[in-house]
Design a protein around this motif. Sequence first.
Motif, PDB file in Angstrom:
ATOM      1  N   VAL A  39      32.911  42.343  45.685  1.00 16.55           N
ATOM      2  CA  VAL A  39      33.501  41.415  46.651  1.00 16.55           C
ATOM      3  C   VAL A  39      32.546  40.263  46.918  1.00 16.55           C
ATOM      4  CG1 VAL A  39      34.473  41.177  48.964  1.00 16.55           C
ATOM      5  CG2 VAL A  39      34.815  43.290  47.690  1.00 16.55           C
ATOM      6  N   THR A  76      38.833  47.748  50.768  1.00 18.28           N
ATOM      7  CA  THR A  76      38.697  46.956  49.537  1.00 18.28           C
ATOM      8  C   THR A  76      39.705  47.409  48.488  1.00 18.28           C
ATOM      9  OG1 THR A  76      36.345  46.559  49.946  1.00 18.28           O
ATOM     10  CG2 THR A  76      37.104  46.310  47.685  1.00 18.28           C
ATOM     11  N   THR A 116      42.690  45.030  46.987  1.00 19.50           N
ATOM     12  CA  THR A 116      42.778  44.787  45.552  1.00 19.50           C
ATOM     13  C   THR A 116      44.171  45.125  45.025  1.00 19.50           C
ATOM     14  OG1 THR A 116      40.421  45.304  45.312  1.00 19.50           O
ATOM     15  CG2 THR A 116      41.748  45.319  43.303  1.00 19.50           C
ATOM     16  N   ILE A 137      42.527  40.499  47.010  1.00 21.29           N
ATOM     17  CA  ILE A 137      41.343  40.326  46.159  1.00 21.29           C
ATOM     18  C   ILE A 137      41.845  40.284  44.720  1.00 21.29           C
ATOM     19  CG2 ILE A 137      39.199  41.365  45.340  1.00 21.29           C
ATOM     20  CD1 ILE A 137      38.919  42.789  48.011  1.00 21.29           C
ATOM     21  N   PRO A 138      41.633  39.231  43.964  1.00 20.98           N
ATOM     22  CA  PRO A 138      40.710  38.124  44.222  1.00 20.98           C
ATOM     23  C   PRO A 138      41.379  36.817  44.672  1.00 20.98           C
ATOM     24  CG  PRO A 138      41.231  38.204  41.894  1.00 20.98           C
ATOM     25  CD  PRO A 138      42.049  39.295  42.549  1.00 20.98           C
ATOM     26  N   VAL A 149      40.459  36.565  48.818  1.00 21.21           N
ATOM     27  CA  VAL A 149      39.062  36.973  49.019  1.00 21.21           C
ATOM     28  C   VAL A 149      38.407  37.020  47.654  1.00 21.21           C
ATOM     29  CG1 VAL A 149      37.508  38.779  49.841  1.00 21.21           C
ATOM     30  CG2 VAL A 149      39.640  38.312  51.072  1.00 21.21           C
ATOM     31  N   HIS A 150      37.383  36.184  47.459  1.00 19.90           N
ATOM     32  CA  HIS A 150      36.751  36.103  46.145  1.00 19.90           C
ATOM     33  C   HIS A 150      36.160  37.450  45.751  1.00 19.90           C
ATOM     34  CE1 HIS A 150      34.758  34.194  42.739  1.00 19.90           C
ATOM     35  NE2 HIS A 150      33.692  34.905  43.040  1.00 19.90           N
ATOM     36  N   GLY A 151      36.376  37.812  44.511  1.00 19.16           N
ATOM     37  CA  GLY A 151      35.814  39.051  44.013  1.00 19.16           C
ATOM     38  C   GLY A 151      36.019  39.181  42.514  1.00 19.16           C
ATOM     39  N   THR A 157      45.976  41.512  40.104  1.00 18.76           N
ATOM     40  CA  THR A 157      44.856  40.602  39.853  1.00 18.76           C
ATOM     41  C   THR A 157      45.345  39.293  39.245  1.00 18.76           C
ATOM     42  OG1 THR A 157      43.421  42.505  39.493  1.00 18.76           O
ATOM     43  CG2 THR A 157      42.615  40.372  38.724  1.00 18.76           C
TER      44      THR A 157
END
Length: 539
Positions: A13, A46, A50, A55-56, A59-61, A75
Amino acid sequence: MNLVSVKSLSVAVGFKNFPVLKDISFTLEKGEALLVVGPTGAGKSTLLLTLSGVIPELVHGKVEGEVRVAGHNPTEEGLKGLAGDVGIVFQDPEAQVVMETVFDEVAFPLENLRYSKDEITRRVEDALLKAGLAEYSSEETDPLSTGLKQRLALASALSYEPKVLLLDEPTSHIDPASSKRIYEVLKSYKERGGALIMVEHRLEYVEGIIDKILFIDAGKGVLCRNFEELVAKVGLEGLTEAGIWLPTPLLGRFFTNAPTVPADRLIPGANTVVKTVNLSVRANGKRILNSISLEVREGEIVAIIGPNGSGKTTLLKTLAGFTRRYTGEVSVLGGPPDYSKVAYTTQVPELQFTERTVAEEVASSLLVRGFSKQEALKVARRELEARGLAHLSDRLLYEISQGEKRLISLLETELLDRKLYLLDEPTFGLDFKNTLSVLSWVRRLASKGKTVLFVTHDSWVLPLLPLTAVVGLSEGTVVFRGTLQELLVRKNVWDRLAFLPPAELAEESSVSGAARAIENYRKKVVGVYEFSKKAQPHS
């Protein structure tokens, strides 16, 4: 065909190089439910973020591995691609409610999915009824209690009947009776073919629903079919060390020779710390509190319970000096209420944060007491290290988990070193090990002559504290004041308080029998979790 398939999932993350999740794998078919458990900060949220595509996309990850949810790759497709097929209820309901009225909030996703006007009305009314919010349909969302907002977020997600529903502690702010009803609704959703993936600390609610358990610790997962298999694979010591709350009937089978646990007894001081006479509060044309008369002395621990929207948070805010418009008399430490006199923890931790990093936030309480900035930061880091939280010191507040935010909010409250502590749901979002730490801290505050008033929906923590009184609110009125033993016997007020005690305490009909049941409950829980030895990080 699997409705959810996760193979070798690893997630990092932000711009960190180390993964929060490592090599997670599981599958779910239609009508199956997965319970995700693990210690505070293990990566449970998390995982859900996801699977939902947050995510992403938002929220950057960095996401590695194969993930398919309701036929989608979250994703690559993101939130838009999953819309209508996947629903999520976040851990913080304040971050999810966006519309002005309750009806419009539930209608919002349906409008985006292009349902007809008649179908929207039908689905909104049905979802609000299931969530116990039918009477709030025309209400504004902003004044709603956090618990009501959490029920609203769930109603919104259920309205379009997604194929997969992701729930991050969906009942953490909800009263016990409503929580039980909500899981009955979720069980019905599951029976219609919906798949559930949920994070939940209050495991007694989900025993009859779950088909699989995923235990996450240090980013790695262990998949099991039930609690017995979880204990066999991880070990009882490993689970208790990780703070996993196992159903108490199961605890009894694993630990039959628990040591005798001496009962805590508090002797309150003579001085009155809080006194209200006919306290009433109105807001938005509604009466929130109605003729509340209370007296609390130094050294007392008082629990405040009641259904969502009954006025519990408003009572604490009034005693803290944040609610100025009231009628009646209010005396706090011998004078009018003022926030500079008390240590107050908000129900949602973010609402009390003012700084950027964890260490700076903890240090802010010391700055209030006159410490220099350099000394405040030095002490803050020392206190974080003493509580096993040193690894969070330089983290940004928005990066840490909700449970970790709760621990930080309590630590900065403790460091104010006031005579009166007002705690709004201090154990929400915490694993059991950290919950015991908080309860141990509350006991030590009282032993030093501090006074503690706290709001809670976690009825199972009440027998673990030497409460001097329980105050029950319903529709802004005190409908019960007495000991926990008396509350366990007064079953005629349970419905009004939306109160459900642990099953072991629910059948007592005498005060003496209730006292024995509480002692046995504490013996079982404390024996397994080594309460007196492990619950010390707030010392």
